[in-house]
Write a protein that holds these residues in place. Sequence first.
Motif, PDB file in Angstrom:
ATOM      1  N   ILE A  95      41.997  29.319  49.614  1.00 25.50           N
ATOM      2  CA  ILE A  95      41.204  30.392  49.019  1.00 25.50           C
ATOM      3  C   ILE A  95      41.376  31.688  49.806  1.00 25.50           C
ATOM      4  CG2 ILE A  95      38.872  31.149  48.402  1.00 25.50           C
ATOM      5  CD1 ILE A  95      38.104  28.176  48.259  1.00 25.50           C
ATOM      6  N   ASP A  96      41.763  32.722  49.125  1.00 26.03           N
ATOM      7  CA  ASP A  96      41.843  34.047  49.716  1.00 26.03           C
ATOM      8  C   ASP A  96      40.429  34.638  49.742  1.00 26.03           C
ATOM      9  OD1 ASP A  96      43.991  36.926  49.097  1.00 26.03           O
ATOM     10  OD2 ASP A  96      42.192  36.746  50.325  1.00 26.03           O
ATOM     11  N   PRO A  97      39.885  34.977  50.917  1.00 29.23           N
ATOM     12  CA  PRO A  97      38.522  35.519  50.991  1.00 29.23           C
ATOM     13  C   PRO A  97      38.283  36.749  50.120  1.00 29.23           C
ATOM     14  CG  PRO A  97      39.310  34.948  53.182  1.00 29.23           C
ATOM     15  CD  PRO A  97      40.498  34.837  52.250  1.00 29.23           C
ATOM     16  N   SER A  98      39.356  37.454  49.769  1.00 32.97           N
ATOM     17  CA  SER A  98      39.194  38.662  48.949  1.00 32.97           C
ATOM     18  C   SER A  98      38.675  38.344  47.552  1.00 32.97           C
ATOM     19  CB  SER A  98      40.515  39.424  48.843  1.00 32.97           C
ATOM     20  OG  SER A  98      41.480  38.682  48.113  1.00 32.97           O
ATOM     21  N   VAL A  99      38.662  37.046  47.196  1.00 36.66           N
ATOM     22  CA  VAL A  99      38.126  36.655  45.894  1.00 36.66           C
ATOM     23  C   VAL A  99      36.675  37.100  45.733  1.00 36.66           C
ATOM     24  CG1 VAL A  99      37.292  34.377  46.592  1.00 36.66           C
ATOM     25  CG2 VAL A  99      38.028  34.727  44.256  1.00 36.66           C
ATOM     26  N   PHE A 100      35.991  37.290  46.872  1.00 37.69           N
ATOM     27  CA  PHE A 100      34.578  37.665  46.815  1.00 37.69           C
ATOM     28  C   PHE A 100      34.340  39.160  47.022  1.00 37.69           C
ATOM     29  CE2 PHE A 100      34.583  33.187  48.342  1.00 37.69           C
ATOM     30  CZ  PHE A 100      33.940  32.615  47.264  1.00 37.69           C
ATOM     31  N   ASP A 101      35.410  39.941  47.072  1.00 38.46           N
ATOM     32  CA  ASP A 101      35.266  41.378  47.334  1.00 38.46           C
ATOM     33  C   ASP A 101      34.356  42.071  46.318  1.00 38.46           C
ATOM     34  OD1 ASP A 101      36.813  41.197  49.558  1.00 38.46           O
ATOM     35  OD2 ASP A 101      38.602  42.162  48.703  1.00 38.46           O
ATOM     36  N   GLU A 102      34.420  41.657  45.059  1.00 39.86           N
ATOM     37  CA  GLU A 102      33.630  42.333  44.036  1.00 39.86           C
ATOM     38  C   GLU A 102      32.127  42.165  44.257  1.00 39.86           C
ATOM     39  OE1 GLU A 102      33.492  40.427  40.041  1.00 39.86           O
ATOM     40  OE2 GLU A 102      34.961  39.033  40.902  1.00 39.86           O
ATOM     41  N   PHE A 103      31.742  41.168  45.079  1.00 39.91           N
ATOM     42  CA  PHE A 103      30.322  40.948  45.322  1.00 39.91           C
ATOM     43  C   PHE A 103      29.839  41.546  46.645  1.00 39.91           C
ATOM     44  CE2 PHE A 103      31.923  37.241  42.903  1.00 39.91           C
ATOM     45  CZ  PHE A 103      31.219  37.444  41.732  1.00 39.91           C
ATOM     46  N   SER A 104      30.759  42.116  47.422  1.00 44.40           N
ATOM     47  CA  SER A 104      30.405  42.609  48.762  1.00 44.40           C
ATOM     48  C   SER A 104      29.441  43.792  48.723  1.00 44.40           C
ATOM     49  CB  SER A 104      31.671  42.997  49.531  1.00 44.40           C
ATOM     50  OG  SER A 104      32.384  44.009  48.845  1.00 44.40           O
ATOM     51  N   ALA A 105      29.321  44.439  47.577  1.00 42.15           N
ATOM     52  CA  ALA A 105      28.411  45.579  47.471  1.00 42.15           C
ATOM     53  C   ALA A 105      26.947  45.146  47.472  1.00 42.15           C
ATOM     54  CB  ALA A 105      28.713  46.374  46.205  1.00 42.15           C
ATOM     55  N   PHE A 106      26.699  43.872  47.197  1.00 42.44           N
ATOM     56  CA  PHE A 106      25.325  43.381  47.200  1.00 42.44           C
ATOM     57  C   PHE A 106      24.831  43.270  48.643  1.00 42.44           C
ATOM     58  CE2 PHE A 106      26.755  42.132  43.059  1.00 42.44           C
ATOM     59  CZ  PHE A 106      25.620  42.135  42.257  1.00 42.44           C
ATOM     60  N   PRO A 107      23.688  43.891  48.959  1.00 38.00           N
ATOM     61  CA  PRO A 107      23.159  43.831  50.336  1.00 38.00           C
ATOM     62  C   PRO A 107      22.956  42.395  50.815  1.00 38.00           C
ATOM     63  CG  PRO A 107      21.983  45.469  49.045  1.00 38.00           C
ATOM     64  CD  PRO A 107      22.848  44.711  48.082  1.00 38.00           C
ATOM     65  N   SER A 108      22.656  41.492  49.883  1.00 34.41           N
ATOM     66  CA  SER A 108      22.359  40.117  50.274  1.00 34.41           C
ATOM     67  C   SER A 108      23.611  39.287  50.525  1.00 34.41           C
ATOM     68  CB  SER A 108      21.529  39.432  49.178  1.00 34.41           C
ATOM     69  OG  SER A 108      22.238  39.404  47.945  1.00 34.41           O
ATOM     70  N   PHE A 109      24.786  39.809  50.168  1.00 36.19           N
ATOM     71  CA  PHE A 109      25.997  38.986  50.252  1.00 36.19           C
ATOM     72  C   PHE A 109      26.263  38.510  51.676  1.00 36.19           C
ATOM     73  CE2 PHE A 109      30.634  38.411  50.630  1.00 36.19           C
ATOM     74  CZ  PHE A 109      30.805  37.420  49.673  1.00 36.19           C
ATOM     75  N   SER A 110      26.022  39.369  52.655  1.00 31.38           N
ATOM     76  CA  SER A 110      26.301  39.007  54.046  1.00 31.38           C
ATOM     77  C   SER A 110      25.388  37.898  54.558  1.00 31.38           C
ATOM     78  CB  SER A 110      26.161  40.244  54.951  1.00 31.38           C
ATOM     79  OG  SER A 110      24.830  40.755  54.882  1.00 31.38           O
ATOM     80  N   HIS A 111      24.304  37.626  53.817  1.00 32.60           N
ATOM     81  CA  HIS A 111      23.369  36.585  54.248  1.00 32.60           C
ATOM     82  C   HIS A 111      23.902  35.186  53.955  1.00 32.60           C
ATOM     83  CE1 HIS A 111      19.909  39.716  53.599  1.00 32.60           C
ATOM     84  NE2 HIS A 111      20.682  40.001  54.630  1.00 32.60           N
ATOM     85  N   PHE A 112      24.936  35.095  53.133  1.00 29.45           N
ATOM     86  CA  PHE A 112      25.440  33.792  52.720  1.00 29.45           C
ATOM     87  C   PHE A 112      26.862  33.572  53.215  1.00 29.45           C
ATOM     88  CE2 PHE A 112      22.407  35.076  49.392  1.00 29.45           C
ATOM     89  CZ  PHE A 112      21.519  34.009  49.449  1.00 29.45           C
ATOM     90  N   SER A 113      27.169  32.318  53.510  1.00 32.25           N
ATOM     91  CA  SER A 113      28.544  31.948  53.809  1.00 32.25           C
ATOM     92  C   SER A 113      29.300  31.846  52.491  1.00 32.25           C
ATOM     93  CB  SER A 113      28.587  30.598  54.529  1.00 32.25           C
ATOM     94  OG  SER A 113      29.896  30.071  54.521  1.00 32.25           O
ATOM     95  N   SER A 114      30.515  32.378  52.463  1.00 31.99           N
ATOM     96  CA  SER A 114      31.317  32.306  51.240  1.00 31.99           C
ATOM     97  C   SER A 114      31.580  30.858  50.831  1.00 31.99           C
ATOM     98  CB  SER A 114      32.650  33.025  51.441  1.00 31.99           C
ATOM     99  OG  SER A 114      32.444  34.403  51.676  1.00 31.99           O
ATOM    100  N   ALA A 115      31.457  29.944  51.786  1.00 33.14           N
ATOM    101  CA  ALA A 115      31.740  28.531  51.516  1.00 33.14           C
ATOM    102  C   ALA A 115      30.815  27.945  50.448  1.00 33.14           C
ATOM    103  CB  ALA A 115      31.620  27.720  52.804  1.00 33.14           C
ATOM    104  N   ILE A 116      29.587  28.494  50.321  1.00 29.77           N
ATOM    105  CA  ILE A 116      28.662  27.919  49.341  1.00 29.77           C
ATOM    106  C   ILE A 116      29.114  28.193  47.916  1.00 29.77           C
ATOM    107  CG2 ILE A 116      26.727  28.237  50.952  1.00 29.77           C
ATOM    108  CD1 ILE A 116      25.674  30.398  48.975  1.00 29.77           C
ATOM    109  N   PHE A 117      30.020  29.166  47.741  1.00 29.42           N
ATOM    110  CA  PHE A 117      30.493  29.497  46.407  1.00 29.42           C
ATOM    111  C   PHE A 117      31.816  28.813  46.059  1.00 29.42           C
ATOM    112  CE2 PHE A 117      28.179  33.524  47.681  1.00 29.42           C
ATOM    113  CZ  PHE A 117      27.059  33.271  46.900  1.00 29.42           C
ATOM    114  N   THR A 118      32.360  28.028  46.988  1.00 29.35           N
ATOM    115  CA  THR A 118      33.691  27.462  46.803  1.00 29.35           C
ATOM    116  C   THR A 118      33.816  26.662  45.516  1.00 29.35           C
ATOM    117  OG1 THR A 118      34.065  27.358  49.189  1.00 29.35           O
ATOM    118  CG2 THR A 118      35.450  25.967  47.814  1.00 29.35           C
ATOM    119  N   ARG A 119      32.851  25.774  45.257  1.00 25.62           N
ATOM    120  CA  ARG A 119      32.973  24.905  44.073  1.00 25.62           C
ATOM    121  C   ARG A 119      32.977  25.711  42.771  1.00 25.62           C
ATOM    122  NH1 ARG A 119      27.564  21.490  44.577  1.00 25.62           N
ATOM    123  NH2 ARG A 119      27.423  22.543  46.574  1.00 25.62           N
TER     124      ARG A 119
END
Length: 346
Positions: A95-119
């Motif tokens: 998984i390329d971490p950039s897959v989540f770039d579109e959500f980085s604008a959300f202030p809450s995004f940094s509170h979560f590990s990207s791993a929880i969205f893997t599935r």
Amino acid sequence: MITSFAACDMHAGEALAMHAGKAGIMENDQEFHIAFGVDANYFRGMGVAIASIVEKNRATHFVFHVFAFQVSDADQRRLDQLKKAGSVDIVVHIIDPSVFDEFSAFPSFSHFSSAIFTRLLIPAALQRITKRVLYVDADVLCVDSIAELISLDISNAIAAVVEDSGAEAVKMQCEKLDLTHRRYFNSGILYINIENWIANNITQLTILKVLESEKKFMFPDQDALNIILDGRATFIDPKWNFQYNVEGFLKQGDVEFTYPREVKFIHFTGRLKPWHNWNLHKSKYLFQKYQKVSPWAAMPLDAPRNHKEMKMFSQFLFKRKHVIKGVAWYCRYMLNRFMTVTLKSQ
């Protein structure tokens, strides 16, 4: 075989389909696709889960998809060994971490590990490879044939799921999440109709629900999935996701391991896993049985890694009246906790 993708959209799925097609892995009636989303801590658990599925379903040809941010050389070698030994296909998707770039604008995004969205990335990635996929958590063991599940018709479903265990816990989650249909499922096993999942935009809506919600989710992706699929999930028999909390049994002083005869998948929920050597419950023997026939056979079980696990181990030992050993581990817990607090304060 390693495949990279940069976005959870149609282009990602098409790229994977082209790559898989070159490798001869296109869906047919004789194969069944199963996917895992793992990090380094769960690779051994996933490998043993795969070994258990193969062991109990010798007549089925499986294509296992492993979604991870990175894979060590040692784990890649083990996966290759498992592929050769089990006559199965195993496809690793980095998984390329950039897959989540579109959500980085959300202030809450940094509170979560990207791993929880893997599935949640799995359906789009496999949409041109298979019509359906079984997502399985890495802390699951197969104890019987899954032929019945493979033959289950999910053509009109988005996902087939199993209700979470514990009537009171389910009721509490339904109320907390305002679920209209009053049913709450465990997302450790999801039998997904890929076309219907994508048509209903489940991945995007679930991630947005996590990031936008003012609610404090206990299990972020699972809670959000329950909201998005409220009234739209297809509930199936608990035997397909029999949830077993080892910690709960040990706190009661119960080390025996029993489960209903009809169970197909045992899902070891909670913090204590069967690959922990400080697990005093007999369920770990089932795990060791399947580990012995896997490329992870020589790997020792995990010792307590932090002060929380050390404290739990000491409590389990006291419960079993192993006083001297319990005291020794409680002292190790106190020392480790002191060192942790000291380092944080510096």
